[in-house]
Design a protein around this motif. Sequence first.
Motif, PDB file in Angstrom:
ATOM      1  N   SER A  97       1.199   3.630  -3.242  1.00 52.36           N
ATOM      2  CA  SER A  97       0.566   4.869  -3.002  1.00 52.36           C
ATOM      3  C   SER A  97       1.455   6.073  -3.721  1.00 52.36           C
ATOM      4  O   SER A  97       1.017   6.997  -4.139  1.00 52.36           O
ATOM      5  CB  SER A  97       0.260   5.287  -1.513  1.00 52.36           C
ATOM      6  OG  SER A  97       1.427   5.259  -0.957  1.00 52.36           O
ATOM      7  N   HIS A  98       2.850   5.785  -3.528  1.00 51.33           N
ATOM      8  CA  HIS A  98       3.629   6.849  -4.121  1.00 51.33           C
ATOM      9  C   HIS A  98       3.604   6.689  -5.538  1.00 51.33           C
ATOM     10  O   HIS A  98       4.289   7.614  -6.221  1.00 51.33           O
ATOM     11  CB  HIS A  98       5.127   6.487  -3.639  1.00 51.33           C
ATOM     12  CG  HIS A  98       5.320   6.823  -2.407  1.00 51.33           C
ATOM     13  ND1 HIS A  98       4.993   5.929  -1.200  1.00 51.33           N
ATOM     14  CD2 HIS A  98       5.846   7.995  -1.683  1.00 51.33           C
ATOM     15  CE1 HIS A  98       5.422   6.580  -0.076  1.00 51.33           C
ATOM     16  NE2 HIS A  98       5.879   7.858  -0.245  1.00 51.33           N
ATOM     17  N   THR A 130      -3.904   4.059  -5.090  1.00 54.57           N
ATOM     18  CA  THR A 130      -4.253   3.981  -3.572  1.00 54.57           C
ATOM     19  C   THR A 130      -5.259   2.787  -3.244  1.00 54.57           C
ATOM     20  O   THR A 130      -5.406   2.316  -2.231  1.00 54.57           O
ATOM     21  CB  THR A 130      -5.059   5.195  -3.289  1.00 54.57           C
ATOM     22  OG1 THR A 130      -5.977   5.675  -4.220  1.00 54.57           O
ATOM     23  CG2 THR A 130      -4.032   6.433  -2.979  1.00 54.57           C
ATOM     24  N   LYS A 131      -6.003   2.572  -4.251  1.00 49.63           N
ATOM     25  CA  LYS A 131      -6.968   1.322  -4.280  1.00 49.63           C
ATOM     26  C   LYS A 131      -6.285   0.157  -4.703  1.00 49.63           C
ATOM     27  O   LYS A 131      -6.169  -0.060  -5.995  1.00 49.63           O
ATOM     28  CB  LYS A 131      -8.257   1.690  -5.040  1.00 49.63           C
ATOM     29  CG  LYS A 131      -9.313   2.488  -4.100  1.00 49.63           C
ATOM     30  CD  LYS A 131     -10.647   2.783  -4.833  1.00 49.63           C
ATOM     31  CE  LYS A 131     -11.231   2.592  -5.995  1.00 49.63           C
ATOM     32  NZ  LYS A 131     -12.406   2.892  -6.426  1.00 49.63           N
ATOM     33  N   SER A 134      -4.582  -2.662  -9.077  1.00 50.53           N
ATOM     34  CA  SER A 134      -5.043  -1.324  -8.562  1.00 50.53           C
ATOM     35  C   SER A 134      -6.270  -1.082  -9.671  1.00 50.53           C
ATOM     36  O   SER A 134      -6.319  -1.195 -10.684  1.00 50.53           O
ATOM     37  CB  SER A 134      -3.850  -0.284  -8.896  1.00 50.53           C
ATOM     38  OG  SER A 134      -4.318   1.011  -8.969  1.00 50.53           O
ATOM     39  N   HIS A 188       0.965  -1.303  -0.074  1.00 50.79           N
ATOM     40  CA  HIS A 188       0.001  -0.038   0.147  1.00 50.79           C
ATOM     41  C   HIS A 188       0.880   1.187  -0.014  1.00 50.79           C
ATOM     42  O   HIS A 188       0.656   2.274  -0.755  1.00 50.79           O
ATOM     43  CB  HIS A 188      -0.906   0.172   1.294  1.00 50.79           C
ATOM     44  CG  HIS A 188      -2.221  -0.786   1.041  1.00 50.79           C
ATOM     45  ND1 HIS A 188      -3.230  -0.457   0.231  1.00 50.79           N
ATOM     46  CD2 HIS A 188      -2.357  -2.168   1.407  1.00 50.79           C
ATOM     47  CE1 HIS A 188      -3.969  -1.231   0.187  1.00 50.79           C
ATOM     48  NE2 HIS A 188      -3.740  -2.268   1.030  1.00 50.79           N
ATOM     49  N   ASP A 189       2.095   1.324   0.750  1.00 45.42           N
ATOM     50  CA  ASP A 189       2.897   2.552   1.133  1.00 45.42           C
ATOM     51  C   ASP A 189       3.712   2.642  -0.541  1.00 45.42           C
ATOM     52  O   ASP A 189       3.519   3.601  -0.990  1.00 45.42           O
ATOM     53  CB  ASP A 189       3.742   2.040   2.126  1.00 45.42           C
ATOM     54  CG  ASP A 189       4.763   3.275   2.517  1.00 45.42           C
ATOM     55  OD1 ASP A 189       5.909   3.239   3.063  1.00 45.42           O
ATOM     56  OD2 ASP A 189       4.495   4.437   1.853  1.00 45.42           O
ATOM     57  N   GLY A 205       2.714  11.172  -7.742  1.00 48.05           N
ATOM     58  CA  GLY A 205       2.728  10.908  -6.218  1.00 48.05           C
ATOM     59  C   GLY A 205       3.859  11.709  -5.306  1.00 48.05           C
ATOM     60  O   GLY A 205       3.840  11.705  -4.266  1.00 48.05           O
TER      61      GLY A 205
END
Length: 252
Positions: free
Chosen positions: A150-151, A155-156, A175, A146-147, A250
């Motif tokens: 997300s970059h 995010t999903k 994703s 997730h981390d 991101g």
Amino acid sequence: MPTNNFVESSFWNFDALFQPQQHPARDSHDTFFLDAPSTTKRLPEDYVERVKQIHETGGYESRGYVYDWKREEANKNLLRTHTTAVSSRMLYQLAQKPFAPKKYFSIDRVFRNEAVDRTHLAEFHQIEGLVCDRGLTLCDLIGVLHDFFSHLGMTKLKFKPAYNPYTEPSMEIFSYHEGFKKWVEVGNSGMFRPEMLRPMGLPEDVQVIAWGLSLERPTMILYGIDNIRDLFGPKVDLGLIKKNSICRLGIN
Ligand code: FB9
């Protein structure tokens, strides 16, 4: 070790990863084997013996694969099929020293004897990450994914059980892409098997979480490039590369 680092031995690319010698990915339909130099000259003999054991009769509560493991098969040189071959070398080196937690990342060329089409060439760049520490679990892997994603603006995420010879459990990563209004497969991941880690000499309570994806796929989607040949290879329009700004996904 030959100058260009993507020539690898079958040993570090497959055997050290507990990938059995009769695995379909190990035949010339999927892998580019070298004529010259056709075989590797140097492998750590004591470690090779432990890898032979784990493939043939198991150990560390594993039954192994129960087959005749052949040294000459492991000696065959090839164009690496994944940068997980680099991860196996780094983890083996780490295991030769008193244990200290580590994170490793690789982005480099890998080669697969696959049908070439709009999104696949016989070579691409693989991105791989791994975290090696005591007591890591699948939850740590999911958290790190997730981390990491997300970059990249993703995010999903959702995860689908998968299979790799060198990880158990293994998960495909998806994703949700707002633009395409659909779930896109964005990578693969898992926890390296004890049959891979223990023969290296890593302590029993040390786990390794790892994941991988390609560099070309996200780049094609982010720059709206339809054909991978426009991004990588002899037909690339260098003007396109020069005029395109660095992608600051991101990263505020
Ligand atoms: O990159 C992939 N997809 C992707 C990634 C990002 C992305 O970003 C968009 C902006 C939104 C879009 C797509 N994939 C991995 C998924 C598919 O494209 C897949 O069809 C092709 N895969 C390649 C291999 O093909 C045979 C991509 C490549 C891949 C697959 C798996 C790994 C690495 C690269 C791995 C691994 C791994 C697993 C466990 C432990 C260590 C490494």
